[in-house]
Design a protein around this motif. Structure first.
Motif: not given
Length: 120
Positions: A14-21, A33-42, A94-96, A108-115
């Motif tokens: 918590p409080g840390g950083s990450l960079r997704l590409s 348009a490009m973007g990021w979506y996320r899905q948490a369990p449930g 999981v970030y898509y 409309n296209y999706w990546g495989q996702g990254t945790q």
């Protein structure tokens, strides 16, 4: 067809950083348009942030990440980035990566996702 390849996920405190590409290839329209979506369990998949290829790169953020996350893109590389700062446990998901070709016969296209996991 469009292929999207994500990278940069992982475990952070918590409080840390990450960079997704996310690198896109294939049939990409100049207007997209490009973007990021996320899905948490449930939970349902939700928007995190989007950015357009034109209009100076117009951005849109979910309220929950405003001020902490920054989306950017390199049009020459067809790559979108998500800089995530001040991460919270509730950002765990999981970030898509998403790309939408704008216009006639767009798609409309999706990546495989990254945790992304935020935990002490």
């Amino acid at each position: 067809q469009v292929q999207l390849v994500e990278s940069g996920g992982g475990l952070v405190q918590p409080g840390g950083s990450l960079r997704l590409s996310c690198a896109a290839s294939g049939r990409i329209f100049s207007r997209n348009a490009m973007g990021w979506y996320r899905q948490a369990p449930g939970k349902q998949r939700e928007l995190v942030a989007t950015i357009t290829s034109t209009s100076g790169g117009r951005t849109n953020y979910a309220h929950s990440v405003q001020g902490r996350f920054t989306i950017s893109r390199d049009n020459a590389k067809n790559t979108v980035y998500l800089q995530m700062n001040s991460l919270k446990p509730e950002d765990t998901a999981v970030y898509y990566c998403n790309l939408e070709n704008l216009g006639i016969q767009g798609g409309n296209y999706w990546g495989q996702g990254t945790q992304v996991s935020v935990s002490s």
